[in-house]
Motif scaffolding. Structure first.
Motif, PDB file in Angstrom:
ATOM      1  N   LEU A 124       0.828  -1.208   0.000  1.00  0.00           N
ATOM      2  CA  LEU A 124       0.000   0.000   0.000  1.00  0.00           C
ATOM      3  C   LEU A 124       0.863   1.259   0.000  1.00  0.00           C
ATOM      4  O   LEU A 124       0.532   2.257  -0.660  1.00  0.00           O
ATOM      5  CB  LEU A 124      -0.923  -0.008   1.228  1.00  0.00           C
ATOM      6  N   ALA A 125       1.971   1.201   0.734  1.00  0.00           N
ATOM      7  CA  ALA A 125       2.885   2.347   0.754  1.00  0.00           C
ATOM      8  C   ALA A 125       3.494   2.572  -0.630  1.00  0.00           C
ATOM      9  O   ALA A 125       3.680   3.716  -1.056  1.00  0.00           O
ATOM     10  CB  ALA A 125       3.985   2.116   1.786  1.00  0.00           C
ATOM     11  N   LEU A 126       3.797   1.487  -1.312  1.00  0.00           N
ATOM     12  CA  LEU A 126       4.343   1.574  -2.669  1.00  0.00           C
ATOM     13  C   LEU A 126       3.340   2.267  -3.604  1.00  0.00           C
ATOM     14  O   LEU A 126       3.701   3.172  -4.373  1.00  0.00           O
ATOM     15  CB  LEU A 126       4.664   0.175  -3.181  1.00  0.00           C
ATOM     16  N   VAL A 127       2.077   1.869  -3.523  1.00  0.00           N
ATOM     17  CA  VAL A 127       1.040   2.480  -4.352  1.00  0.00           C
ATOM     18  C   VAL A 127       0.884   3.961  -4.006  1.00  0.00           C
ATOM     19  O   VAL A 127       0.750   4.821  -4.901  1.00  0.00           O
ATOM     20  CB  VAL A 127      -0.296   1.736  -4.178  1.00  0.00           C
ATOM     21  N   SER A 128       0.924   4.274  -2.689  1.00  0.00           N
ATOM     22  CA  SER A 128       0.779   5.663  -2.253  1.00  0.00           C
ATOM     23  C   SER A 128       1.920   6.532  -2.777  1.00  0.00           C
ATOM     24  O   SER A 128       1.693   7.664  -3.225  1.00  0.00           O
ATOM     25  CB  SER A 128       0.733   5.727  -0.723  1.00  0.00           C
ATOM     26  N   VAL A 129       3.145   6.010  -2.720  1.00  0.00           N
ATOM     27  CA  VAL A 129       4.291   6.758  -3.229  1.00  0.00           C
ATOM     28  C   VAL A 129       4.131   7.038  -4.715  1.00  0.00           C
ATOM     29  O   VAL A 129       4.411   8.151  -5.194  1.00  0.00           O
ATOM     30  CB  VAL A 129       5.604   5.986  -2.954  1.00  0.00           C
ATOM     31  N   ALA A 130       3.677   6.050  -5.445  1.00  0.00           N
ATOM     32  CA  ALA A 130       3.473   6.239  -6.888  1.00  0.00           C
ATOM     33  C   ALA A 130       2.456   7.338  -7.157  1.00  0.00           C
ATOM     34  O   ALA A 130       2.656   8.204  -8.029  1.00  0.00           O
ATOM     35  CB  ALA A 130       3.039   4.929  -7.528  1.00  0.00           C
ATOM     36  N   LEU A 131       1.354   7.322  -6.391  1.00  0.00           N
ATOM     37  CA  LEU A 131       0.320   8.343  -6.584  1.00  0.00           C
ATOM     38  C   LEU A 131       0.808   9.732  -6.200  1.00  0.00           C
ATOM     39  O   LEU A 131       0.557  10.720  -6.914  1.00  0.00           O
ATOM     40  CB  LEU A 131      -0.925   7.971  -5.777  1.00  0.00           C
ATOM     41  N   PHE A 132       1.515   9.831  -5.078  1.00  0.00           N
ATOM     42  CA  PHE A 132       2.043  11.130  -4.652  1.00  0.00           C
ATOM     43  C   PHE A 132       3.112  11.637  -5.625  1.00  0.00           C
ATOM     44  O   PHE A 132       3.237  12.845  -5.852  1.00  0.00           O
ATOM     45  CB  PHE A 132       2.617  11.034  -3.238  1.00  0.00           C
TER      46      PHE A 132
END
Length: 523
Positions: free
Chosen positions: A43-51
């Motif tokens: 989930l953190a990986l996905v969040s970093v990509a979005l940010f």
């Protein structure tokens, strides 16, 4: 041996601060409601990509000291970056530094453990160590383990749980104490280690922005780091025995009995085999010393250095740990009969690897997240924004040092690597503080305090999931929240008390290390 924390002194010393216990219990409950660590990293990986996509269109004025250009956030969701991420996914995972360190070291430790070698050593250690001194002894060993880079994470922390369990104390308290020493006291040590020249190299480069001819001694914080070792041992001792262990008194040890070592009285044969195996280990150490002694030793750098990261000796620490455990483990196993042939040795290695399966899964997602976080430049941006904000405040020197410690501790929650963090913060903070009369030596000491204090409460630290696995060996439902709540008192105490100690040390004018000073220009 069946036990819980209730059979130790926590039974006779009720909690004096129920509010603290409620807070920690609340943190544990909330933390354990988070997804599994592997899913959390995903989930953190996905969040970093979005940010990264969201902030990639913004223009920032902060200068990245690594490139000397304005920093920018890289959009990870472009076609080129997605293709690069997918094509390098396997390499990203297999090159994840903690993974190799843990697995190679555990191969050797697994042989030593399955043979009974470590078991016998712990029995003998418990005989000579007074119960009251068990906690400080473990913390001090954990601090000294920094000399062997990451050895503390793969050796000292799991062994601390075994030792506490064998002594009739809660094993999670032992793991917490060792984790506090290894990671919370990361920048403290009596013995100079590779971290000293590593930090010094960044400090000197940053200082030369203001004073091109300045030279910083690699041991410029050695005296302070040595004195800090005693402080960390004392703080960790108090918190473990008075806060953590009493709080764990109602937490049953419900791990798989097959995974928890059984301790019985040591036999004469085991004692003899142990000392013969130790003799073999010392012969190995003597051979290593002999090989490293000549100035032109292949274990040294071209310049004859041994204690720098690029020295072959420092790069061989993990293989040496493997050899210094696997060989005595085999000798012991043969002498007591636990190893009858080579198949038994391989079986021991296989069993040790099977216990690491969960960590390997977490390491996969962790490695991908850390790679994406670094590639996006978000962590670097956070560090530079924080340093710029501190600079703009123009605080008094003492307050600035305290703010420097807290800034580092905060950034450490997002950027785990000590060298990467200092590479970002150092070029800003060192010259800035030099311009108000504070030396690079003092600034580096403040950085070391902040860098260590928050290591033990951030799940983004690469070894954090491994410590969760160590805890699950004894308490099955251990989660991120359990470990975070357990380590929070150490983190807060170290941040406050260690910072106060630095100010006191400074106030008394005690030398920070070799050729060090508090002021610039040096008086």
């Amino acid at each position: 041996m069946t036990q819980t924390a209730s059979n130790h002194e926590g039974e006779n010393h009720p909690h004096k601060n129920k509010r603290l216990v409620k807070i920690l219990d609340g943190i544990e409950r909330i933390g354990n409601k988070l997804p599994d660590p592997a899913v959390l990293f995903l989930l953190a990986l996905v969040s970093v990509a979005l940010f990264s996509w969201l902030f990639s269109g913004f223009v920032f004025t902060e200068i990245d000291p690594r490139t000397k250009q304005a920093i920018f956030v890289s959009n990870l969701l472009t076609g080129a970056n997605i293709a690069d991420f997918l094509s390098n996914m396997v390499t990203t995972f297999t090159s994840f530094a903690p993974l190799g360190v843990v697995l190679v070291a555990m191969l050797g430790v697994g042989v030593a453990e399955q043979s009974g070698f470590i078991n016998s050593g712990l029995k003998l250690m418990l005989k000579v160590t007074p119960e009251k001194l068990l906690t400080p002894s473990i913390i001090m060993v954990a601090i000294v383990s920094h000399t062997a880079t990451d050895a503390g994470y793969v050796l000292v922390i799991p062994l601390a749980g075994v030792i506490f369990h064998a002594a009739g104390r809660h094993p999670l308290a032992g793991i917490a104490a060792a984790f506090a020493g290894v990671s919370g006291g990361f920048c403290a040590n009596f013995i100079p280690s590779a971290i000293d020249p590593l930090l010094q190299s960044f400090t000197q480069s940053a200082a030369q922005i203001v004073a091109p001819d300045i030279q910083v001694n690699p041991l410029n914080n050695w005296f302070f780091a040595s004195a800090s070792s005693l402080l960390i041992m004392s703080v960790g001792w108090f918190i473990t025995d008075k806060i953590i262990e009493p709080r764990l008194r109602n937490t049953p040890v419900d791990g798989d009995p097959a995974d928890i070592p059984k301790f019985e009285a040591i036999t004469r044969q085991e004692r003899l085999a142990f000392w013969l195996a130790i003799g073999v280990m010392f012969i190995g150490v003597a051979v290593l010393v002999y090989a490293c002694w000549p100035v032109n030793s292949p274990m040294r750098t071209i310049d004859g250095e041994l204690a720098v990261f690029k020295a072959p000796l420092m790069r061989s620490i993990v293989p040496l740990i493997f050899l210094l455990f696997v060989i005595p483990g085999i000798v012991y196993g043969i002498l007591v009969g636990t190893f009858k042939n080579s198949k038994d040795v391989i079986a021991a290695m296989t069993k040790s690897m099977s216990s690491m399966a969960y960590y390997v899964v977490m390491a996969f997602f962790c490695s991908l997240f850390i790679k994406a976080f670094a590639d996006s430049n978000i962590g670097a941006l956070i560090a530079l924004k924080g340093a710029a904000a501190l600079k703009s405040m123009a605080l008094p020197s003492g307050v600035t040092i305290v703010a420097m410690v807290f800034l580092t501790a905060a950034v450490n929650l997002f950027v785990g690597s000590s060298s990467a963090k200092w590479a970002l913060i150092g070029p800003i903070m060192v010259p800035m503080l030099m311009q108000i009369g504070l030396s690079p030596d003092l600034t580096q000491a403040a950085y070391r305090v902040g860098d260590s204090s928050s290591n033990i409460i951030t799940p983004l630290m690469p070894y954090f999931p491994l410590v969760v696995v160590y805890c699950q060996r004894y308490v099955k439902n251990t989660g991120l929240g359990t470990l975070m709540a357990m380590m929070l008192p150490y983190s807060i105490a170290l941040l406050v008390i260690w910072t106060s100690f630095l100010l006191l040390y400074w106030g008394l004018g005690l030398p920070l290390g070799l050729q060090s000073s508090y002021t610039f220009p040096a008086l």
